[in-house]
Design an enzyme around this catalytic site. Sequence first.
Site, short mmCIF file in Angstrom:
data_model
loop_
_atom_site.label_atom_id
_atom_site.label_comp_id
_atom_site.label_asym_id
_atom_site.label_seq_id
_atom_site.Cartn_x
_atom_site.Cartn_y
_atom_site.Cartn_z
N ASP A 157 -17.76 -5.67 6.08
CA ASP A 157 -18.27 -7.02 6.33
C ASP A 157 -18.45 -7.19 7.84
O ASP A 157 -18.37 -6.20 8.60
CB ASP A 157 -17.36 -8.08 5.70
CG ASP A 157 -16.02 -8.21 6.39
OD1 ASP A 157 -15.74 -7.42 7.32
OD2 ASP A 157 -15.23 -9.10 6.01
N HIS A 158 -18.68 -8.42 8.28
CA HIS A 158 -18.92 -8.65 9.71
C HIS A 158 -17.73 -8.22 10.56
O HIS A 158 -17.90 -7.75 11.68
CB HIS A 158 -19.26 -10.12 9.97
CG HIS A 158 -18.24 -11.07 9.40
ND1 HIS A 158 -18.18 -11.35 8.04
CD2 HIS A 158 -17.23 -11.76 9.97
CE1 HIS A 158 -17.19 -12.19 7.82
NE2 HIS A 158 -16.59 -12.46 8.97
N CYS A 212 -12.88 -4.19 6.61
CA CYS A 212 -12.98 -5.63 6.85
C CYS A 212 -11.99 -5.98 7.96
O CYS A 212 -11.66 -5.12 8.78
CB CYS A 212 -12.78 -6.44 5.58
SG CYS A 212 -11.16 -6.34 4.80
N GLY A 213 -11.51 -7.20 8.01
CA GLY A 213 -10.58 -7.57 9.07
C GLY A 213 -9.22 -6.91 8.89
O GLY A 213 -8.61 -6.44 9.85
N THR A 214 -8.76 -6.88 7.64
CA THR A 214 -7.43 -6.34 7.35
C THR A 214 -7.44 -5.19 6.34
O THR A 214 -6.42 -4.52 6.18
CB THR A 214 -6.55 -7.44 6.73
OG1 THR A 214 -7.19 -7.88 5.52
CG2 THR A 214 -6.38 -8.62 7.67
N MET A 264 -10.98 -6.46 0.90
CA MET A 264 -11.80 -5.38 0.34
C MET A 264 -11.05 -4.70 -0.81
O MET A 264 -11.64 -4.40 -1.86
CB MET A 264 -12.13 -4.35 1.42
CG MET A 264 -13.18 -4.80 2.41
SD MET A 264 -14.82 -4.93 1.64
CE MET A 264 -15.85 -4.91 3.13
N HIS A 311 -0.34 10.74 -4.04
CA HIS A 311 0.44 10.13 -5.13
C HIS A 311 -0.40 9.27 -6.07
O HIS A 311 -0.16 9.26 -7.27
CB HIS A 311 1.55 9.23 -4.55
CG HIS A 311 2.65 9.98 -3.89
ND1 HIS A 311 3.95 9.55 -3.89
CD2 HIS A 311 2.64 11.15 -3.18
CE1 HIS A 311 4.70 10.41 -3.22
NE2 HIS A 311 3.93 11.39 -2.77
N HIS A 358 3.09 12.02 -10.86
CA HIS A 358 2.04 11.16 -10.30
C HIS A 358 0.91 10.96 -11.31
O HIS A 358 0.38 9.86 -11.47
CB HIS A 358 1.50 11.74 -9.00
CG HIS A 358 2.53 11.89 -7.94
ND1 HIS A 358 3.36 10.85 -7.57
CD2 HIS A 358 2.91 12.95 -7.18
CE1 HIS A 358 4.19 11.25 -6.62
NE2 HIS A 358 3.95 12.53 -6.37
C1 RB5 Z 1 -13.33 -12.20 7.48
O1 RB5 Z 1 -13.09 -13.20 8.41
C2 RB5 Z 1 -12.03 -11.68 6.89
O2 RB5 Z 1 -11.44 -12.64 6.07
C3 RB5 Z 1 -12.26 -10.39 6.13
O3 RB5 Z 1 -12.84 -9.45 6.97
C4 RB5 Z 1 -11.04 -9.69 5.57
O4 RB5 Z 1 -10.07 -9.52 6.54
C5 RB5 Z 1 -10.49 -10.20 4.32
O5 RB5 Z 1 -9.52 -9.66 3.78
#
Ligand code: RB5
Length: 147
Positions: free
Chosen positions: A8-9, A65-67, A71, A98, A134
Site C-alpha cells: 500500500d502507500h 504495509c506500515g506494519t 496485510m 515450521h 510441523h
Molecule cells: C496505513 O496507514 C496503514 O494502516 C497500513 O499500511 C498498515 O500498517 C495496516 O496494517
Amino acid sequence: MKIAIGADHAGFEYKPQVVKLIEELGHEVIDFGTHSLDSTDYPSYAFLVGNAVSKHQADLGVLICGTGIGMSIAANKVKGIRAAAIQNQIAAKATREHNDANVLCVGSRTNPLEEVLEFVRIFLDTPYSNGVRHTKRVHMITEYEEE
Ligand code: RB5
C-alpha cells in the site's frame, strides 16, 4: 520461483528495493502495485497477492504495509494462504521452516529497509522443513479451513 508482490502507500517506497533484491536472487516478480504514494487500501493488494499464490500463479508472496499486520490479516482470508507478519530474522526463517508460510508480510514503519531486505532474503532462501510435527500442524490448519 515466481514471487507476487504488493504494497500500500506505506509500503510503496520499499517496494522497488524489494523487487530488485528478489530479481537479484534469480526470481521472477509479479508486481500488483501500488504504484504511487497516494493513499490506498491494503486489503486490495493482500487479496491480489493472496489469490495469485492460492491459484499457483506465483510460488510465494511478499506484502508491504506500515506494519505488515493489516496485510497479513487480509491475506489470511484467502483460502490456502498462510501469511506471516514478521519483524525479525528468527521469525522470517521459522515461519518458512515450521509454518510453511507462503506469504511474507513486512512493515515500513516497524523495520528499516535493510532489515526488511534481509527478512525477504531469508524467507525466499528457507525451505519448508517437512518435519512430521510441523506437517501435522499445517494440515490441521488446512483441514479447519476446508470444514
Ligand atoms: C496505513 O496507514 C496503514 O494502516 C497500513 O499500511 C498498515 O500498517 C495496516 O496494517
